[in-house]
Design a protein around this motif. Sequence first.
Motif, PDB file in Angstrom:
ATOM      1  N   GLU A 125       0.883  -1.166   0.000  1.00  0.00           N
ATOM      2  CA  GLU A 125       0.000   0.000   0.000  1.00  0.00           C
ATOM      3  C   GLU A 125       0.931   1.229   0.000  1.00  0.00           C
ATOM      4  OE1 GLU A 125      -4.243  -0.852   1.956  1.00  0.00           O
ATOM      5  OE2 GLU A 125      -2.609  -1.296   3.323  1.00  0.00           O
ATOM      6  N   TYR A 163       1.563 -19.823  15.174  1.00  0.00           N
ATOM      7  CA  TYR A 163       0.258 -20.477  15.290  1.00  0.00           C
ATOM      8  C   TYR A 163      -0.662 -19.889  14.248  1.00  0.00           C
ATOM      9  CZ  TYR A 163      -0.656 -16.336  18.208  1.00  0.00           C
ATOM     10  OH  TYR A 163      -0.761 -15.052  18.681  1.00  0.00           O
ATOM     11  N   PHE A 171      -4.874 -19.690  12.503  1.00  0.00           N
ATOM     12  CA  PHE A 171      -6.325 -19.799  12.661  1.00  0.00           C
ATOM     13  C   PHE A 171      -6.947 -19.902  11.272  1.00  0.00           C
ATOM     14  CE2 PHE A 171     -10.202 -17.222  12.118  1.00  0.00           C
ATOM     15  CZ  PHE A 171     -11.098 -17.958  12.864  1.00  0.00           C
ATOM     16  N   LEU A 215     -11.038 -20.368   9.515  1.00  0.00           N
ATOM     17  CA  LEU A 215     -12.486 -20.514   9.739  1.00  0.00           C
ATOM     18  C   LEU A 215     -12.954 -21.922   9.417  1.00  0.00           C
ATOM     19  CD1 LEU A 215     -14.434 -17.388   8.437  1.00  0.00           C
ATOM     20  CD2 LEU A 215     -14.108 -18.127  10.792  1.00  0.00           C
ATOM     21  N   THR A 252       0.089 -12.422   9.199  1.00  0.00           N
ATOM     22  CA  THR A 252      -0.478 -12.410   7.841  1.00  0.00           C
ATOM     23  C   THR A 252      -1.920 -12.888   7.944  1.00  0.00           C
ATOM     24  OG1 THR A 252       0.428 -14.626   7.479  1.00  0.00           O
ATOM     25  CG2 THR A 252       1.704 -12.790   6.633  1.00  0.00           C
ATOM     26  N   ARG A 282      -1.923  -4.117   2.956  1.00  0.00           N
ATOM     27  CA  ARG A 282      -2.892  -5.143   2.576  1.00  0.00           C
ATOM     28  C   ARG A 282      -3.199  -5.063   1.094  1.00  0.00           C
ATOM     29  NH1 ARG A 282      -6.148  -8.614   4.954  1.00  0.00           N
ATOM     30  NH2 ARG A 282      -5.721  -7.754   7.011  1.00  0.00           N
ATOM     31  N   ILE A 320      -3.637 -10.338   0.528  1.00  0.00           N
ATOM     32  CA  ILE A 320      -3.484 -10.677   1.943  1.00  0.00           C
ATOM     33  C   ILE A 320      -3.000  -9.430   2.692  1.00  0.00           C
ATOM     34  CG2 ILE A 320      -2.900 -13.095   1.469  1.00  0.00           C
ATOM     35  CD1 ILE A 320       0.025 -12.224   2.359  1.00  0.00           C
ATOM     36  N   ILE A 352      -0.392  -8.004   5.605  1.00  0.00           N
ATOM     37  CA  ILE A 352       0.800  -8.320   6.379  1.00  0.00           C
ATOM     38  C   ILE A 352       1.026  -7.177   7.360  1.00  0.00           C
ATOM     39  CG2 ILE A 352       3.261  -8.885   6.338  1.00  0.00           C
ATOM     40  CD1 ILE A 352       3.025  -9.683   3.438  1.00  0.00           C
ATOM     41  N   LYS A 364     -11.563 -13.678  15.283  1.00  0.00           N
ATOM     42  CA  LYS A 364     -11.896 -15.064  14.912  1.00  0.00           C
ATOM     43  C   LYS A 364     -13.358 -15.214  14.524  1.00  0.00           C
ATOM     44  CE  LYS A 364      -8.979 -16.833  18.380  1.00  0.00           C
ATOM     45  NZ  LYS A 364      -8.329 -17.904  19.138  1.00  0.00           N
ATOM     46  N   TYR A 422     -11.614 -12.328  10.290  1.00  0.00           N
ATOM     47  CA  TYR A 422     -10.589 -13.065   9.544  1.00  0.00           C
ATOM     48  C   TYR A 422     -11.094 -14.407   9.025  1.00  0.00           C
ATOM     49  CZ  TYR A 422      -7.384  -9.630  11.457  1.00  0.00           C
ATOM     50  OH  TYR A 422      -6.768  -8.459  11.798  1.00  0.00           O
ATOM     51  N   ALA A 423     -10.822 -14.673   7.765  1.00  0.00           N
ATOM     52  CA  ALA A 423     -11.043 -16.006   7.202  1.00  0.00           C
ATOM     53  C   ALA A 423      -9.906 -16.922   7.654  1.00  0.00           C
ATOM     54  CB  ALA A 423     -11.115 -15.929   5.687  1.00  0.00           C
ATOM     55  N   SER A 424      -8.724 -16.341   7.784  1.00  0.00           N
ATOM     56  CA  SER A 424      -7.568 -17.084   8.280  1.00  0.00           C
ATOM     57  C   SER A 424      -6.481 -16.098   8.700  1.00  0.00           C
ATOM     58  CB  SER A 424      -7.016 -18.031   7.206  1.00  0.00           C
ATOM     59  OG  SER A 424      -6.542 -17.287   6.111  1.00  0.00           O
ATOM     60  N   TYR A 425      -5.630 -16.538   9.595  1.00  0.00           N
ATOM     61  CA  TYR A 425      -4.425 -15.746   9.881  1.00  0.00           C
ATOM     62  C   TYR A 425      -3.309 -16.659  10.350  1.00  0.00           C
ATOM     63  CZ  TYR A 425      -5.952 -15.623  14.860  1.00  0.00           C
ATOM     64  OH  TYR A 425      -6.355 -15.933  16.139  1.00  0.00           O
ATOM     65  N   HIS A 426      -2.120 -16.121  10.332  1.00  0.00           N
ATOM     66  CA  HIS A 426      -0.913 -16.859  10.694  1.00  0.00           C
ATOM     67  C   HIS A 426      -0.021 -15.895  11.478  1.00  0.00           C
ATOM     68  CE1 HIS A 426       1.892 -20.272   9.159  1.00  0.00           C
ATOM     69  NE2 HIS A 426       2.401 -19.761  10.245  1.00  0.00           N
ATOM     70  N   VAL A 427       0.390 -16.299  12.663  1.00  0.00           N
ATOM     71  CA  VAL A 427       1.236 -15.456  13.512  1.00  0.00           C
ATOM     72  C   VAL A 427       2.595 -16.129  13.665  1.00  0.00           C
ATOM     73  CG1 VAL A 427       1.511 -14.414  15.798  1.00  0.00           C
ATOM     74  CG2 VAL A 427      -0.778 -14.625  14.792  1.00  0.00           C
TER      75      VAL A 427
END
Lengths: 102, 102
Positions: A48, A98, A100, A102, B13, B47, B50, B52, B80, B84-89
């Motif tokens: 962005e 970790y 997550f 859906l 992400t 963004r 995705i 970040i 959750k 978010y449809a998904s995330y990764h930490v």
Amino acid sequence: MKPTTPYYAVIFTSKRTEGDSGYNKMATQMMHLAQQQKGFIGVESAREKIGITVSYWESLVAIQNWKANTAHLVAQEKGKTNWYASYHVRICKVEREYQFEL
Amino acid sequence: MKPTTPYYAVIFTSKRTEGDSGYNKMATQMMHLAQQQKGFIGVESAREKIGITVSYWESLVAIQNWKANTAHLVAQEKGKTNWYASYHVRICKVEREYQFEL
């Protein structure tokens, strides 16, 4: 993309100069070339106001080899003379993670 | 933002669900709240397909405290269920870094 920790991440944040000047073509080429390197795990990117590209690697040696790749060296040089107003590279060890979904 | 290595980075992400549903307001609030935490160094975000967000911290304890922050826990829960449809930490140690500026 589900390696076991620890592995390595290169966080590349950047501000672009105005105009394309061949940037997008080279970015696509480098993305493909990186994926062929030994020890490459994956890459994620978004832009962005600033661009953030994070690439994931099995080892520090894999990162060093990618940095020293001849075609990549040419791209890095053009990055400094043509495409980037500034950038910041951080070499990181991914210690925990970790997820997550859906 | 020029701390000495090693310091820590959290690479977050994510893929968003459709619609805003209060996401942007909460994201701004969390950005401000994070900046008030002890051990916070900085944050960068972009963004496209995705998102970040990379936040930088002085220690793992600072990251744990931020994760356990009460207002942040509420935001994580809504993340959750709504956003978010998904995330990764990924929790990372920044081992080396270098910069370029025109």
